[in-house]
Design an enzyme around this catalytic site. Structure first.
Site, PDB file in Angstrom:
ATOM      1  N   ASN A  42     -34.615  10.578 -40.260  1.00  0.00           N
ATOM      2  CA  ASN A  42     -35.942  10.087 -39.864  1.00  0.00           C
ATOM      3  C   ASN A  42     -36.020   9.908 -38.350  1.00  0.00           C
ATOM      4  O   ASN A  42     -35.048   9.516 -37.700  1.00  0.00           O
ATOM      5  CB  ASN A  42     -36.326   8.794 -40.614  1.00  0.00           C
ATOM      6  CG  ASN A  42     -35.311   7.689 -40.524  1.00  0.00           C
ATOM      7  OD1 ASN A  42     -34.118   7.922 -40.404  1.00  0.00           O
ATOM      8  ND2 ASN A  42     -35.780   6.449 -40.585  1.00  0.00           N
ATOM      9  N   ILE A  43     -37.191  10.233 -37.810  1.00  0.00           N
ATOM     10  CA  ILE A  43     -37.430  10.126 -36.367  1.00  0.00           C
ATOM     11  C   ILE A  43     -38.712   9.328 -36.171  1.00  0.00           C
ATOM     12  O   ILE A  43     -39.801   9.777 -36.554  1.00  0.00           O
ATOM     13  CB  ILE A  43     -37.546  11.531 -35.718  1.00  0.00           C
ATOM     14  CG1 ILE A  43     -36.258  12.338 -35.978  1.00  0.00           C
ATOM     15  CG2 ILE A  43     -37.822  11.402 -34.221  1.00  0.00           C
ATOM     16  CD1 ILE A  43     -36.311  13.774 -35.490  1.00  0.00           C
ATOM     17  N   CYS A  53     -40.131  11.476 -41.837  1.00  0.00           N
ATOM     18  CA  CYS A  53     -39.004  11.140 -42.712  1.00  0.00           C
ATOM     19  C   CYS A  53     -37.881  12.179 -42.625  1.00  0.00           C
ATOM     20  O   CYS A  53     -38.107  13.335 -42.258  1.00  0.00           O
ATOM     21  CB  CYS A  53     -39.461  11.085 -44.164  1.00  0.00           C
ATOM     22  SG  CYS A  53     -40.631   9.787 -44.534  1.00  0.00           S
ATOM     23  N   GLU A  55     -36.352  13.728 -45.063  1.00  0.00           N
ATOM     24  CA  GLU A  55     -36.502  14.877 -45.961  1.00  0.00           C
ATOM     25  C   GLU A  55     -37.342  15.966 -45.315  1.00  0.00           C
ATOM     26  O   GLU A  55     -37.076  17.151 -45.458  1.00  0.00           O
ATOM     27  CB  GLU A  55     -37.179  14.437 -47.267  1.00  0.00           C
ATOM     28  CG  GLU A  55     -36.408  13.395 -48.058  1.00  0.00           C
ATOM     29  CD  GLU A  55     -36.712  11.961 -47.658  1.00  0.00           C
ATOM     30  OE1 GLU A  55     -36.995  11.691 -46.471  1.00  0.00           O
ATOM     31  OE2 GLU A  55     -36.661  11.094 -48.536  1.00  0.00           O
ATOM     32  N   CYS A  86     -40.253   9.316 -50.333  1.00  0.00           N
ATOM     33  CA  CYS A  86     -41.626   8.800 -50.357  1.00  0.00           C
ATOM     34  C   CYS A  86     -42.566   9.859 -50.944  1.00  0.00           C
ATOM     35  O   CYS A  86     -42.196  11.033 -51.107  1.00  0.00           O
ATOM     36  CB  CYS A  86     -42.069   8.392 -48.956  1.00  0.00           C
ATOM     37  SG  CYS A  86     -42.547   9.777 -47.909  1.00  0.00           S
ATOM     38  N   CYS A  89     -43.161  13.024 -48.818  1.00  0.00           N
ATOM     39  CA  CYS A  89     -42.022  13.961 -48.832  1.00  0.00           C
ATOM     40  C   CYS A  89     -41.937  14.703 -50.165  1.00  0.00           C
ATOM     41  O   CYS A  89     -41.579  15.880 -50.197  1.00  0.00           O
ATOM     42  CB  CYS A  89     -40.728  13.227 -48.537  1.00  0.00           C
ATOM     43  SG  CYS A  89     -40.632  12.750 -46.793  1.00  0.00           S
TER      44      CYS A  89
HETATM   45  N1  THU Z   1     -38.125   7.132 -44.624  1.00  0.00           N
HETATM   46  C1  THU Z   1     -37.527   8.352 -44.801  1.00  0.00           C
HETATM   47  O1  THU Z   1     -36.951   8.920 -43.865  1.00  0.00           O
HETATM   48  N2  THU Z   1     -37.596   8.918 -46.027  1.00  0.00           N
HETATM   49  C2  THU Z   1     -38.221   8.370 -47.100  1.00  0.00           C
HETATM   50  O2  THU Z   1     -38.412   9.027 -48.110  1.00  0.00           O
HETATM   51  C3  THU Z   1     -38.656   6.973 -47.036  1.00  0.00           C
HETATM   52  C4  THU Z   1     -38.817   6.431 -45.672  1.00  0.00           C
HETATM   53  C5  THU Z   1     -38.081   6.519 -43.277  1.00  0.00           C
HETATM   54  C6  THU Z   1     -39.408   6.473 -42.577  1.00  0.00           C
HETATM   55  C7  THU Z   1     -39.200   5.308 -41.632  1.00  0.00           C
HETATM   56  O3  THU Z   1     -38.591   5.799 -40.448  1.00  0.00           O
HETATM   57  C8  THU Z   1     -38.216   4.405 -42.338  1.00  0.00           C
HETATM   58  O4  THU Z   1     -37.643   5.185 -43.377  1.00  0.00           O
HETATM   59  C9  THU Z   1     -38.846   3.155 -42.952  1.00  0.00           C
HETATM   60  O5  THU Z   1     -39.933   3.476 -43.742  1.00  0.00           O
END
Ligand code: THU
Length: 132
Positions: A42-43, A53, A55, A86, A89
């Protein structure tokens, strides 16, 4: 590559997360049918809604490298238990990787739990719905 090895790569990818606002790190490892792995993390952004995210960074990286056929994605997050993808994604993975993608969740004790993407996004919207 087996799914345990893919899970280890997702945990490795988690170290690359740029998550200074939520402090919630997520890593992903997307396996192609030819055996290549694309990492994602995630960035985040100070303008929070621009966050992407893990994914999706993995899927976009693979697509930009010309990949079309995917086997599985492993996902590791900072949750005490599994970190499921989420809704956004799920939709993007459905579009780019297909409903038969295996989604391999990894918990902090390295347990894994595998789902088919179609189980995680039932009755979904896809290109078929655009044929009015
Ligand atoms: N996040 C993901 O990278 N993947 C997911 O499926 C759920 C959420 C990240 C987004 C954000 O940077 C952090 O988790 C908190 O929501």
């Amino acid at each position: 590559m087996n799914y345990r090895e893919l899970a280890v790569q997702a945990v490795e990818a988690k170290k690359k997360a740029y998550a200074k606002y939520s402090n919630f790190h997520v890593g992903a490892a997307l396996l192609t049918k030819s055996g290549k792995v694309y990492e994602g993390a995630n960035i985040e952004n100070s303008s929070y809604s621009l966050t992407i995210c893990a994914e999706r960074t993995a899927a976009f990286s693979a697509i930009l490298h010309g990949e079309k056929d995917f086997e599985a994605i492993a996902i590791a997050g900072d949750s005490e238990s599994f970190t499921p993808p989420c809704g956004a994604c799920r939709q993007v993975l459905l579009e780019l990787c297909g409903e038969n993608l295996d989604v391999v969740l990894v918990d902090p004790n390295s347990n894994i739990k595998t789902f088919k993407l179609k189980e995680l996004i039932p009755f979904s919207f896809s290109e078929e719905n655009l044929n009015k």
